[in-house]
Design a protein around this motif. Structure first.
Motif, PDB file in Angstrom:
ATOM      1  N   TRP A   1      17.330   8.527 -12.944  1.00 43.30           N
ATOM      2  CA  TRP A   1      18.272   9.306 -13.754  1.00 43.30           C
ATOM      3  C   TRP A   1      19.030  10.313 -12.890  1.00 43.30           C
ATOM      4  O   TRP A   1      20.259  10.430 -12.973  1.00 43.30           O
ATOM      5  CB  TRP A   1      17.500  10.018 -14.857  1.00 43.30           C
ATOM      6  N   ILE A   2      18.299  11.027 -12.043  1.00 42.05           N
ATOM      7  CA  ILE A   2      18.933  12.020 -11.170  1.00 42.05           C
ATOM      8  C   ILE A   2      19.894  11.340 -10.200  1.00 42.05           C
ATOM      9  O   ILE A   2      21.014  11.826  -9.964  1.00 42.05           O
ATOM     10  CB  ILE A   2      17.863  12.819 -10.411  1.00 42.05           C
ATOM     11  N   THR A   3      19.480  10.203  -9.644  1.00 40.58           N
ATOM     12  CA  THR A   3      20.339   9.490  -8.699  1.00 40.58           C
ATOM     13  C   THR A   3      21.645   9.059  -9.351  1.00 40.58           C
ATOM     14  O   THR A   3      22.730   9.212  -8.769  1.00 40.58           O
ATOM     15  CB  THR A   3      19.601   8.256  -8.144  1.00 40.58           C
ATOM     16  N   VAL A   4      21.550   8.528 -10.569  1.00 43.54           N
ATOM     17  CA  VAL A   4      22.757   8.076 -11.275  1.00 43.54           C
ATOM     18  C   VAL A   4      23.728   9.231 -11.477  1.00 43.54           C
ATOM     19  O   VAL A   4      24.932   9.117 -11.198  1.00 43.54           O
ATOM     20  CB  VAL A   4      22.378   7.441 -12.629  1.00 43.54           C
ATOM     21  N   TRP A   5      23.210  10.365 -11.927  1.00 44.96           N
ATOM     22  CA  TRP A   5      24.110  11.486 -12.217  1.00 44.96           C
ATOM     23  C   TRP A   5      24.616  12.169 -10.955  1.00 44.96           C
ATOM     24  O   TRP A   5      25.715  12.738 -10.958  1.00 44.96           O
ATOM     25  CB  TRP A   5      23.428  12.476 -13.154  1.00 44.96           C
ATOM     26  N   VAL A   6      23.849  12.114  -9.884  1.00 46.02           N
ATOM     27  CA  VAL A   6      24.372  12.607  -8.604  1.00 46.02           C
ATOM     28  C   VAL A   6      25.543  11.742  -8.154  1.00 46.02           C
ATOM     29  O   VAL A   6      26.576  12.252  -7.686  1.00 46.02           O
ATOM     30  CB  VAL A   6      23.260  12.624  -7.534  1.00 46.02           C
ATOM     31  N   LEU A   7      25.405  10.431  -8.315  1.00 45.10           N
ATOM     32  CA  LEU A   7      26.502   9.531  -7.952  1.00 45.10           C
ATOM     33  C   LEU A   7      27.725   9.764  -8.836  1.00 45.10           C
ATOM     34  O   LEU A   7      28.869   9.726  -8.355  1.00 45.10           O
ATOM     35  CB  LEU A   7      26.036   8.074  -8.068  1.00 45.10           C
TER      36      LEU A   7
ATOM     37  N   ALA B   1      25.115  18.377 -13.335  1.00 47.00           N
ATOM     38  CA  ALA B   1      23.998  19.304 -13.531  1.00 47.00           C
ATOM     39  C   ALA B   1      23.376  19.256 -14.931  1.00 47.00           C
ATOM     40  O   ALA B   1      22.143  19.205 -15.045  1.00 47.00           O
ATOM     41  CB  ALA B   1      24.440  20.727 -13.195  1.00 47.00           C
ATOM     42  N   PRO B   2      24.159  19.295 -16.028  1.00 49.86           N
ATOM     43  CA  PRO B   2      23.528  19.334 -17.357  1.00 49.86           C
ATOM     44  C   PRO B   2      22.576  18.173 -17.635  1.00 49.86           C
ATOM     45  O   PRO B   2      21.426  18.409 -18.050  1.00 49.86           O
ATOM     46  CB  PRO B   2      24.729  19.347 -18.315  1.00 49.86           C
ATOM     47  N   PRO B   3      22.981  16.906 -17.428  1.00 48.23           N
ATOM     48  CA  PRO B   3      22.018  15.825 -17.699  1.00 48.23           C
ATOM     49  C   PRO B   3      20.828  15.836 -16.749  1.00 48.23           C
ATOM     50  O   PRO B   3      19.717  15.462 -17.140  1.00 48.23           O
ATOM     51  CB  PRO B   3      22.852  14.548 -17.532  1.00 48.23           C
ATOM     52  N   ILE B   4      21.051  16.267 -15.501  1.00 48.37           N
ATOM     53  CA  ILE B   4      19.923  16.340 -14.565  1.00 48.37           C
ATOM     54  C   ILE B   4      18.929  17.405 -15.015  1.00 48.37           C
ATOM     55  O   ILE B   4      17.713  17.177 -15.045  1.00 48.37           O
ATOM     56  CB  ILE B   4      20.429  16.631 -13.138  1.00 48.37           C
ATOM     57  N   LEU B   5      19.444  18.573 -15.387  1.00 47.18           N
ATOM     58  CA  LEU B   5      18.555  19.652 -15.832  1.00 47.18           C
ATOM     59  C   LEU B   5      17.889  19.316 -17.161  1.00 47.18           C
ATOM     60  O   LEU B   5      16.737  19.696 -17.395  1.00 47.18           O
ATOM     61  CB  LEU B   5      19.352  20.955 -15.959  1.00 47.18           C
TER      62      LEU B   5
ATOM     63  N   PRO C   1      12.265  19.669 -18.138  1.00 45.79           N
ATOM     64  CA  PRO C   1      11.051  19.341 -18.904  1.00 45.79           C
ATOM     65  C   PRO C   1      10.035  18.557 -18.077  1.00 45.79           C
ATOM     66  O   PRO C   1       8.824  18.796 -18.185  1.00 45.79           O
ATOM     67  CB  PRO C   1      11.582  18.504 -20.075  1.00 45.79           C
ATOM     68  N   TRP C   2      10.528  17.617 -17.263  1.00 50.34           N
ATOM     69  CA  TRP C   2       9.617  16.851 -16.404  1.00 50.34           C
ATOM     70  C   TRP C   2       8.872  17.782 -15.450  1.00 50.34           C
ATOM     71  O   TRP C   2       7.650  17.670 -15.280  1.00 50.34           O
ATOM     72  CB  TRP C   2      10.412  15.813 -15.616  1.00 50.34           C
ATOM     73  N   LEU C   3       9.592  18.709 -14.834  1.00 52.89           N
ATOM     74  CA  LEU C   3       8.962  19.636 -13.901  1.00 52.89           C
ATOM     75  C   LEU C   3       7.967  20.540 -14.614  1.00 52.89           C
ATOM     76  O   LEU C   3       6.865  20.795 -14.104  1.00 52.89           O
ATOM     77  CB  LEU C   3      10.037  20.477 -13.207  1.00 52.89           C
ATOM     78  N   PHE C   4       8.333  21.012 -15.806  1.00 56.40           N
ATOM     79  CA  PHE C   4       7.431  21.875 -16.573  1.00 56.40           C
ATOM     80  C   PHE C   4       6.137  21.140 -16.909  1.00 56.40           C
ATOM     81  O   PHE C   4       5.033  21.683 -16.737  1.00 56.40           O
ATOM     82  CB  PHE C   4       8.128  22.338 -17.855  1.00 56.40           C
TER      83      PHE C   4
END
Length: 212
Positions: free
Chosen positions: A28-34, A119-123, A128-131
């Motif tokens: 998910w993070i990779t997609v939104w970074v791209l 940033a918004p979709p990554i956060l 929540p995953w990090l928490f």
């Protein structure tokens, strides 16, 4: 590195679920970074136009200024001929300044839009995953430390009595509460083992769980 220092379960099922969730979050993070990089690249093309305008206008201004200097040397009409050339050189410098402003503004805008999109979709997923992962690690560390002492085993057993399903409790002892009150070591260790498994922690090597 020893497993207790890692934010992962030591029970196979929980570990597989955590690794799978990590892969999903990473994807998910990779997609939104791209996506953010694509937005940045698209807006950055405007900055490239600004740089081209700046470079071209600066070159024209230099040429016009040189031509004005050369025309100024013409006898009688030199001043008359050089003034329009020098004025045109100044206009070209103004155009170069506008190109520079466009370059600067578009460059910052490219960064801001790229971050604003990614940033918004990554956060939204990452925080929540990090928490949850931090909360899991803290619980894992706590139960591992408790399992190292007899008093800690009793506390884990008490938590199991309060939190685990009745079916699982009766698998340890037909009277789990009574066994805990009698400080039955086998029952206490079995109940503590239930709490360890619920926290994603495998049984310590020294433990030999038995059902009664």
């Amino acid at each position: 590195m020893r497993s207790r220092f890692l934010p992962y379960a030591t029970t196979p099922g929980r570990l597989i679920a955590q690794v799978f969730s990590d892969l999903l979050v990473a994807s998910w993070i990779t997609v939104w970074v791209l996506v953010g990089l694509a937005v940045h690249s698209a807006v950055a093309t405007i900055a490239e136009v600004g740089r081209q305008v700046k470079d071209g206008a600066t070159g024209i201004s230099d040429n016009l200024h040189s031509a004005g200097d050369s025309a100024h040397k013409i006898p009688l009409v030199g001043d008359t001929v050089s003034k329009p050339l020098r004025a045109a050189s100044e206009y070209a410098l103004d155009l170069a300044g506008a190109g520079d402003n466009l370059d600067t503004t578009a460059s910052w805008l490219a960064v801001l839009l790229g971050v604003a999109v990614a940033a918004p979709p990554i956060l939204a997923i990452g925080m929540p995953w990090l928490f949850l992962r931090i909360r899991f690690f803290r619980r894992k560390w706590t139960v591992i430390m408790l399992a190292r002492t007899p008093a800690g085993e009793q506390l884990l057993a008490l938590r199991a009595l309060a939190n685990r399903p009745l079916r699982r409790l009766t698998e340890v002892s037909f009277d789990p509460v009574g066994a805990w009150r009698r400080e039955d070591p086998y029952a206490i260790r079995g109940l503590a083992a239930l709490e360890l498994r619920s926290a994603g922690v495998g049984l310590p090597r020294a433990w030999r769980p038995s059902a009664r």
